[in-house]
Design an enzyme around this catalytic site. Structure first.
Site, mmCIF file in Angstrom:
data_model
loop_
_atom_site.group_PDB
_atom_site.id
_atom_site.type_symbol
_atom_site.label_atom_id
_atom_site.label_comp_id
_atom_site.label_asym_id
_atom_site.label_seq_id
_atom_site.Cartn_x
_atom_site.Cartn_y
_atom_site.Cartn_z
ATOM 1 N N ARG A 1 45.996 46.604 48.929
ATOM 2 C CA ARG A 1 44.666 47.419 48.398
ATOM 3 C C ARG A 1 43.922 48.362 49.219
ATOM 4 N NH1 ARG A 1 45.103 46.233 42.938
ATOM 5 N NH2 ARG A 1 46.504 44.724 42.844
ATOM 6 N N GLY B 1 47.952 38.337 41.930
ATOM 7 C CA GLY B 1 48.892 39.170 42.459
ATOM 8 C C GLY B 1 49.683 37.518 43.174
ATOM 9 N N ASP C 1 39.900 39.017 43.922
ATOM 10 C CA ASP C 1 38.467 39.302 43.324
ATOM 11 C C ASP C 1 38.501 39.966 41.661
ATOM 12 O OD1 ASP C 1 40.378 41.719 44.173
ATOM 13 O OD2 ASP C 1 38.321 42.893 44.479
ATOM 14 N N THR D 1 45.061 35.568 48.069
ATOM 15 C CA THR D 1 45.620 36.837 47.862
ATOM 16 C C THR D 1 45.610 37.824 49.429
ATOM 17 O OG1 THR D 1 45.417 39.228 47.716
ATOM 18 C CG2 THR D 1 43.172 37.047 47.667
ATOM 19 N N ASP E 1 45.753 40.149 50.418
ATOM 20 C CA ASP E 1 44.937 41.377 50.916
ATOM 21 C C ASP E 1 43.438 41.079 51.713
ATOM 22 O OD1 ASP E 1 46.199 42.607 49.656
ATOM 23 O OD2 ASP E 1 45.246 42.862 47.407
HETATM 24 N N1 ADP Z 1 36.272 42.513 35.084
HETATM 25 C C1 ADP Z 1 36.651 41.780 34.526
HETATM 26 N N2 ADP Z 1 36.815 41.125 32.971
HETATM 27 C C2 ADP Z 1 37.930 40.377 33.270
HETATM 28 N N3 ADP Z 1 38.500 40.139 33.158
HETATM 29 C C3 ADP Z 1 38.847 39.985 34.631
HETATM 30 C C4 ADP Z 1 38.428 41.338 35.550
HETATM 31 N N4 ADP Z 1 38.674 41.389 36.221
HETATM 32 C C5 ADP Z 1 39.880 41.285 36.323
HETATM 33 N N5 ADP Z 1 39.889 40.556 35.373
HETATM 34 C C6 ADP Z 1 41.439 39.513 35.170
HETATM 35 O O1 ADP Z 1 41.590 38.816 36.392
HETATM 36 C C7 ADP Z 1 43.061 39.196 36.912
HETATM 37 C C8 ADP Z 1 43.378 38.925 37.693
HETATM 38 O O2 ADP Z 1 42.964 40.327 38.700
HETATM 39 P P1 ADP Z 1 44.137 40.636 39.848
HETATM 40 O O3 ADP Z 1 43.461 41.912 39.786
HETATM 41 O O4 ADP Z 1 44.952 41.777 38.766
HETATM 42 O O5 ADP Z 1 44.143 40.487 40.486
HETATM 43 P P2 ADP Z 1 43.750 39.194 42.357
HETATM 44 O O6 ADP Z 1 42.762 38.034 41.046
HETATM 45 O O7 ADP Z 1 44.681 39.158 42.670
HETATM 46 O O8 ADP Z 1 42.618 40.815 42.649
HETATM 47 C C9 ADP Z 1 43.810 40.982 35.790
HETATM 48 O O9 ADP Z 1 44.663 40.625 35.813
HETATM 49 C C10 ADP Z 1 42.358 40.493 34.300
HETATM 50 O O10 ADP Z 1 43.016 39.782 33.202
HETATM 51 O O1 FBP Z 2 51.820 43.514 42.160
HETATM 52 P P1 FBP Z 2 51.374 44.754 41.429
HETATM 53 O O2 FBP Z 2 50.745 45.040 40.157
HETATM 54 O O3 FBP Z 2 52.543 46.231 41.905
HETATM 55 O O4 FBP Z 2 50.269 44.573 42.477
HETATM 56 C C1 FBP Z 2 49.865 45.386 43.659
HETATM 57 C C2 FBP Z 2 49.201 45.396 44.364
HETATM 58 O O5 FBP Z 2 49.434 43.644 44.811
HETATM 59 C C3 FBP Z 2 48.992 43.270 46.148
HETATM 60 O O6 FBP Z 2 49.989 43.095 46.943
HETATM 61 C C4 FBP Z 2 47.905 41.766 45.706
HETATM 62 O O7 FBP Z 2 47.358 41.986 45.270
HETATM 63 P P2 FBP Z 2 45.471 41.414 44.919
HETATM 64 O O8 FBP Z 2 46.636 39.885 45.414
HETATM 65 O O9 FBP Z 2 44.165 41.886 44.896
HETATM 66 O O10 FBP Z 2 46.336 40.877 43.315
HETATM 67 C C5 FBP Z 2 48.413 44.320 46.834
HETATM 68 O O11 FBP Z 2 48.082 43.920 48.159
HETATM 69 C C6 FBP Z 2 48.821 45.500 45.996
HETATM 70 O O12 FBP Z 2 48.432 46.857 46.341
#
Ligand code: ADP
Ligand code: FBP
Length: 324
Positions: free
Chosen positions: A174, A14, A106, A128, A130
């Site tokens: 989240r 995000g 994360d 993030t 969050d």
């Molecule tokens: N277990 C994992 N193994 C490999 N890549 C991962 C894993 N978890 C997340 N990622 C990568 O990190 C990206 C970002 O994670 P996401 O959860 O979408 O957002 P954020 O980093 O904001 O928490 C994912 O779209 C994916 O490509």
């Molecule tokens: O952009 P998406 O895929 O709709 O995800 C929404 C989620 O992203 C966030 O805005 C930010 O989350 P991350 O920074 O972990 O990606 C959350 O608060 C929300 O639940």
């Protein structure tokens, strides 16, 4: 780690206000050390497809005040697959990139851990809204998002008061309730519903609103974190159980956009510069974090192992007392 001559920087997951300040500081700090920087577009997707732009000082001069991320971002399904992580690592080697700075939440950290197995040196910056990266007291974007939510709720309250209604406002986060706690306390909410404290029972909210109703109050505000429940259902329940006309507002993506606050610009700048300092010292596979308001760094694997589902109990107790 051998001497760093070229790095890649990306934003992932995000988008969060303050990411641009971090990118800017990465570019300025690297430039100071004679390190070349490429910007990878759309997070881990851009590593797989090698979608990049050269980043010099002129490319990042006026981005501190911009929301979103100039490098764009993505949630990359392909990066979950080792085959694509291998392609991404080969791309970095083919372009003589010595290390990666990844700015994200994360999920981005979990990706970084896996990427390390492909022989890539990576430094992460927590970005993030969050505030859910356990090793760090702060994540870029939280302050802006909490302020945006607060301003939106202030406006919703104006209408709520005029009509004598109950407004149920759903905010992002989240599984974490920080945006709800901060925006809820800042707007004097009558109830703040947090995932960390949620026990599946709405009775205390219903009873509190009933009491206010009986006491002659004519507007009511409930702030609910998205990780708890469907806010529309909660509004329906409140109306049914208390007779107070109720409306729901889901704030959604406005919480991610907008000009970063001074805090997000400052912390973005500090974290970006600190990431380059870590690489200058020849250290990789680290995450930049804030502890006791000071910049620190952790091994990524160690950071991922940390879990923190607690809210500051003083803040939480105060939120209850102020909602009486
Ligand atoms: N277990 C994992 N193994 C490999 N890549 C991962 C894993 N978890 C997340 N990622 C990568 O990190 C990206 C970002 O994670 P996401 O959860 O979408 O957002 P954020 O980093 O904001 O928490 C994912 O779209 C994916 O490509
Ligand atoms: O952009 P998406 O895929 O709709 O995800 C929404 C989620 O992203 C966030 O805005 C930010 O989350 P991350 O920074 O972990 O990606 C959350 O608060 C929300 O639940």
């Amino acid at each position: 780690m051998s001497e760093i001559k070229k790095i890649a920087v990306l934003t992932s997951g995000g988008d969060a206000p303050g990411m641009n300040s971090a990118v800017r500081a990465v570019v300025f700090s690297a430039n100071n050390l004679g390190i070349e920087v490429v910007g990878v577009l759309r997070g881990y997707e851009g590593l797989i497809d090698w979608e990049t732009v050269p980043l010099g000082l002129d490319d990042v001069r006026n981005i501190n005040n911009q929301g979103g991320t100039i490098l764009f971002t993505s949630r990359s399904e392909r990066f979950l697959d080792q085959k694509y992580r291998h392609i991404a690592a080969e791309n970095l080697r083919a372009h003589d990139v010595d290390a990666v700075v990844a700015i994200g939440g994360d999920g981005t950290l979990r990706g970084a851990i896996k990427f390390k197995d492909e022989g890539v040196d990576i430094v992460c910056i927590p970005g993030t809204i969050d505030r859910d990266v356990a090793c760090s007291e702060y994540t870029l974007g939280f302050d802006t998002a909490a302020n945006t939510a607060m301003e939106a709720i202030d406006k919703i309250r104006d209408s709520s008061v005029s009509h004598g209604r109950c407004s149920v406002v759903e905010v992002m986060g989240r599984k974490r309730g920080y945006i709800a706690l901060w925006a809820g306390m800042a707007t004097s909410a009558d109830a703040i519903v947090l995932p960390e404290k949620w026990d599946g029972n709405f009775d205390y909210i219903i009873n509190a609103l009933r009491k206010r109703h009986t006491d002659g109050r004519n507007s009511y505000l409930v702030v609910v974190a998205e990780g708890v429940t469907d806010a529309g259902k909660l509004a329906d329940l409140i109306q049914k159980e208390t007779g107070i006309e109720s409306r729901v507002s889901v704030l959604g993506y406005i919480q991610r956009g907008g000009q970063p606050t001074a805090k997000d610009r400052m912390y973005g700048s500090l974290m970006g510069a600190y990431a380059i300092e870590i690489l200058r010292q020849g250290r990789g596979n680290r995450i930049v974090a804030i502890k006791n308001d000071i910049l620190v760094d952790y091994d990524i694997a160690e950071a991922i192992g940390l879990h923190n589902n607690n809210l500051d109990s003083f803040q939480y107790q105060l939120s209850l007392m102020l909602a009486e």
